[in-house]
Motif scaffolding. Structure first.
Motif, PDB file in Angstrom:
ATOM      1  N   VAL A   1       7.550 -38.606 -73.077  1.00 11.11           N
ATOM      2  CA  VAL A   1       8.838 -39.164 -72.941  1.00 11.11           C
ATOM      3  C   VAL A   1      10.038 -38.423 -72.270  1.00 11.11           C
ATOM      4  CG1 VAL A   1      11.318 -39.825 -74.417  1.00 11.11           C
ATOM      5  CG2 VAL A   1       8.247 -40.786 -74.889  1.00 11.11           C
ATOM      6  N   LEU A   2       9.649 -37.182 -72.299  1.00  6.42           N
ATOM      7  CA  LEU A   2      10.598 -36.141 -71.372  1.00  6.42           C
ATOM      8  C   LEU A   2      10.269 -36.929 -69.928  1.00  6.42           C
ATOM      9  CD1 LEU A   2      11.156 -33.801 -73.467  1.00  6.42           C
ATOM     10  CD2 LEU A   2      12.598 -34.641 -72.745  1.00  6.42           C
ATOM     11  N   LEU A   3       9.491 -36.694 -69.464  1.00 10.30           N
ATOM     12  CA  LEU A   3       8.441 -36.611 -68.341  1.00 10.30           C
ATOM     13  C   LEU A   3       9.084 -38.125 -67.867  1.00 10.30           C
ATOM     14  CD1 LEU A   3       5.183 -34.998 -67.832  1.00 10.30           C
ATOM     15  CD2 LEU A   3       7.751 -34.248 -67.203  1.00 10.30           C
ATOM     16  N   CYS A   4       9.023 -38.881 -68.528  1.00  9.10           N
ATOM     17  CA  CYS A   4       9.888 -40.201 -68.118  1.00  9.10           C
ATOM     18  C   CYS A   4      11.256 -40.983 -68.120  1.00  9.10           C
ATOM     19  CB  CYS A   4       9.698 -41.379 -69.010  1.00  9.10           C
ATOM     20  SG  CYS A   4       7.618 -41.880 -68.951  1.00  9.10           S
ATOM     21  N   VAL A   5      11.881 -39.745 -68.429  1.00 10.49           N
ATOM     22  CA  VAL A   5      13.490 -40.055 -68.050  1.00 10.49           C
ATOM     23  C   VAL A   5      13.837 -39.096 -66.772  1.00 10.49           C
ATOM     24  CG1 VAL A   5      15.037 -38.341 -69.461  1.00 10.49           C
ATOM     25  CG2 VAL A   5      13.572 -39.857 -70.873  1.00 10.49           C
ATOM     26  N   THR A   6      13.048 -38.400 -66.632  1.00 12.87           N
ATOM     27  CA  THR A   6      13.411 -38.104 -64.940  1.00 12.87           C
ATOM     28  C   THR A   6      13.235 -38.684 -64.306  1.00 12.87           C
ATOM     29  OG1 THR A   6      11.423 -36.575 -65.282  1.00 12.87           O
ATOM     30  CG2 THR A   6      13.734 -35.444 -66.170  1.00 12.87           C
ATOM     31  N   LEU A   7      13.547 -39.934 -63.160  1.00 13.64           N
ATOM     32  CA  LEU A   7      12.727 -40.825 -63.031  1.00 13.64           C
ATOM     33  C   LEU A   7      11.668 -40.418 -62.068  1.00 13.64           C
ATOM     34  CD1 LEU A   7      16.398 -43.029 -62.150  1.00 13.64           C
ATOM     35  CD2 LEU A   7      14.098 -43.310 -63.446  1.00 13.64           C
ATOM     36  N   ILE A   8      11.826 -38.620 -61.260  1.00 13.04           N
ATOM     37  CA  ILE A   8      11.237 -37.899 -59.816  1.00 13.04           C
ATOM     38  C   ILE A   8       9.929 -38.476 -60.940  1.00 13.04           C
ATOM     39  CG2 ILE A   8      10.968 -36.428 -58.599  1.00 13.04           C
ATOM     40  CD1 ILE A   8      14.057 -36.266 -59.024  1.00 13.04           C
TER      41      ILE A   8
ATOM     42  N   LEU B   1       8.362 -40.094 -63.754  1.00 15.24           N
ATOM     43  CA  LEU B   1       8.159 -41.058 -64.098  1.00 15.24           C
ATOM     44  C   LEU B   1       6.415 -41.142 -64.006  1.00 15.24           C
ATOM     45  CD1 LEU B   1       8.587 -43.454 -65.699  1.00 15.24           C
ATOM     46  CD2 LEU B   1       9.523 -44.701 -63.142  1.00 15.24           C
ATOM     47  N   PRO B   2       5.705 -41.069 -62.624  1.00 18.83           N
ATOM     48  CA  PRO B   2       4.498 -41.509 -62.155  1.00 18.83           C
ATOM     49  C   PRO B   2       4.028 -40.215 -63.340  1.00 18.83           C
ATOM     50  CG  PRO B   2       5.485 -40.893 -60.517  1.00 18.83           C
ATOM     51  CD  PRO B   2       6.344 -40.620 -61.397  1.00 18.83           C
ATOM     52  N   LEU B   3       3.980 -39.288 -63.781  1.00 14.83           N
ATOM     53  CA  LEU B   3       2.800 -38.366 -64.568  1.00 14.83           C
ATOM     54  C   LEU B   3       3.484 -38.626 -66.101  1.00 14.83           C
ATOM     55  CD1 LEU B   3       4.229 -34.790 -62.919  1.00 14.83           C
ATOM     56  CD2 LEU B   3       2.308 -35.967 -62.553  1.00 14.83           C
ATOM     57  N   GLY B   4       4.939 -38.949 -66.188  1.00 15.34           N
ATOM     58  CA  GLY B   4       5.237 -39.439 -67.624  1.00 15.34           C
ATOM     59  C   GLY B   4       4.186 -40.698 -68.456  1.00 15.34           C
ATOM     60  N   ILE B   5       4.457 -41.514 -67.321  1.00 17.78           N
ATOM     61  CA  ILE B   5       3.238 -43.048 -67.996  1.00 17.78           C
ATOM     62  C   ILE B   5       1.671 -42.527 -68.605  1.00 17.78           C
ATOM     63  CG2 ILE B   5       2.155 -45.080 -67.078  1.00 17.78           C
ATOM     64  CD1 ILE B   5       4.724 -45.374 -65.575  1.00 17.78           C
ATOM     65  N   PRO B   6       0.806 -41.706 -68.045  1.00 15.92           N
ATOM     66  CA  PRO B   6      -0.174 -41.734 -67.956  1.00 15.92           C
ATOM     67  C   PRO B   6      -0.686 -39.989 -69.245  1.00 15.92           C
ATOM     68  CG  PRO B   6      -0.131 -41.416 -65.657  1.00 15.92           C
ATOM     69  CD  PRO B   6       1.298 -40.923 -65.595  1.00 15.92           C
ATOM     70  N   VAL B   7       0.903 -40.097 -69.269  1.00 18.50           N
ATOM     71  CA  VAL B   7       1.169 -38.561 -70.357  1.00 18.50           C
ATOM     72  C   VAL B   7       1.002 -39.381 -71.342  1.00 18.50           C
ATOM     73  CG1 VAL B   7       2.083 -37.089 -71.914  1.00 18.50           C
ATOM     74  CG2 VAL B   7       1.269 -36.515 -68.798  1.00 18.50           C
ATOM     75  N   LEU B   8       1.716 -40.847 -71.693  1.00 16.97           N
ATOM     76  CA  LEU B   8       1.917 -41.363 -72.553  1.00 16.97           C
ATOM     77  C   LEU B   8       0.940 -42.380 -73.094  1.00 16.97           C
ATOM     78  CD1 LEU B   8       5.922 -42.555 -72.229  1.00 16.97           C
ATOM     79  CD2 LEU B   8       4.722 -41.090 -73.579  1.00 16.97           C
ATOM     80  N   MET B   9       0.347 -42.988 -72.445  1.00 13.84           N
ATOM     81  CA  MET B   9      -1.014 -43.370 -71.984  1.00 13.84           C
ATOM     82  C   MET B   9      -2.368 -42.617 -73.115  1.00 13.84           C
ATOM     83  SD  MET B   9      -1.477 -45.780 -69.157  1.00 13.84           S
ATOM     84  CE  MET B   9      -3.231 -45.851 -69.205  1.00 13.84           C
TER      85      MET B   9
ATOM     86  N   LEU C   1       2.534 -33.834 -76.864  1.00 10.03           N
ATOM     87  CA  LEU C   1       2.218 -34.850 -75.851  1.00 10.03           C
ATOM     88  C   LEU C   1       2.795 -36.068 -75.741  1.00 10.03           C
ATOM     89  CD1 LEU C   1       0.245 -33.668 -74.330  1.00 10.03           C
ATOM     90  CD2 LEU C   1      -1.383 -35.585 -74.677  1.00 10.03           C
ATOM     91  N   GLY C   2       3.232 -36.631 -76.689  1.00  6.90           N
ATOM     92  CA  GLY C   2       3.888 -38.252 -76.390  1.00  6.90           C
ATOM     93  C   GLY C   2       5.372 -37.850 -76.172  1.00  6.90           C
ATOM     94  N   LEU C   3       6.025 -37.013 -76.572  1.00  9.20           N
ATOM     95  CA  LEU C   3       7.483 -35.517 -76.338  1.00  9.20           C
ATOM     96  C   LEU C   3       7.758 -35.625 -75.482  1.00  9.20           C
ATOM     97  CD1 LEU C   3       8.430 -34.750 -79.969  1.00  9.20           C
ATOM     98  CD2 LEU C   3       9.831 -35.931 -78.767  1.00  9.20           C
ATOM     99  N   VAL C   4       6.026 -34.589 -74.781  1.00 10.76           N
ATOM    100  CA  VAL C   4       6.237 -34.234 -73.502  1.00 10.76           C
ATOM    101  C   VAL C   4       6.808 -35.426 -72.243  1.00 10.76           C
ATOM    102  CG1 VAL C   4       5.405 -32.749 -71.192  1.00 10.76           C
ATOM    103  CG2 VAL C   4       5.390 -32.173 -73.599  1.00 10.76           C
TER     104      VAL C   4
END
Length: 112
Positions: A24-31, A33-41, A19-22
């Motif tokens: 990070v990949l979501l955060c790399v794409t700027l579009i 990013l709002p999905l990547g931060i909650p997934v990292l949390m 889930l952390g890797l997913v």
């Protein structure tokens, strides 16, 4: 029971890593990013929960687990210390104060 907890903890650990890797990949794409931060949390919370499952309670909360043995130690220490007589203590304190006053009185006379 320990083996089962360790097994569940390790599965959660692996899931949190993926889930952390997913995230990070979501955060790399700027579009996305709002999905990547909650997934990292969420991954961070899963890592913490996996660790609480794998580590025994005595290691996680040493002060809480100290209770009974600390109580026995206090009782042993209390029994080993002699009791203090309050009247004798106050008599000695009065005698010491009187000696201190007379000493100060003598010093004032010498200086004057």
């Amino acid at each position: 029971m320990r083996i089962l907890r360790a097994l569940v903890g390790s599965v959660l650990w692996i899931l949190a890593g993926v889930l952390g890797l997913v995230g990070v990949l979501l955060c790399v794409t700027l579009i996305l990013l709002p999905l990547g931060i909650p997934v990292l949390m969420l991954a961070r919370k899963l890592f913490a929960y996996a660790m609480t499952l794998m580590i025994p309670r005595q290691v996680r909360h040493p002060v809480d687990e100290l209770g009974k043995s600390a109580g026995r130690g206090v009782k042993k220490t209390k029994d080993s210390v002699p009791s203090v007589d309050a009247k004798a203590l106050t008599r000695k304190a009065k005698k010491t104060r009187k000696k201190g006053r007379s000493f100060l009185k003598q010093q004032r006379r010498r200086l004057a």
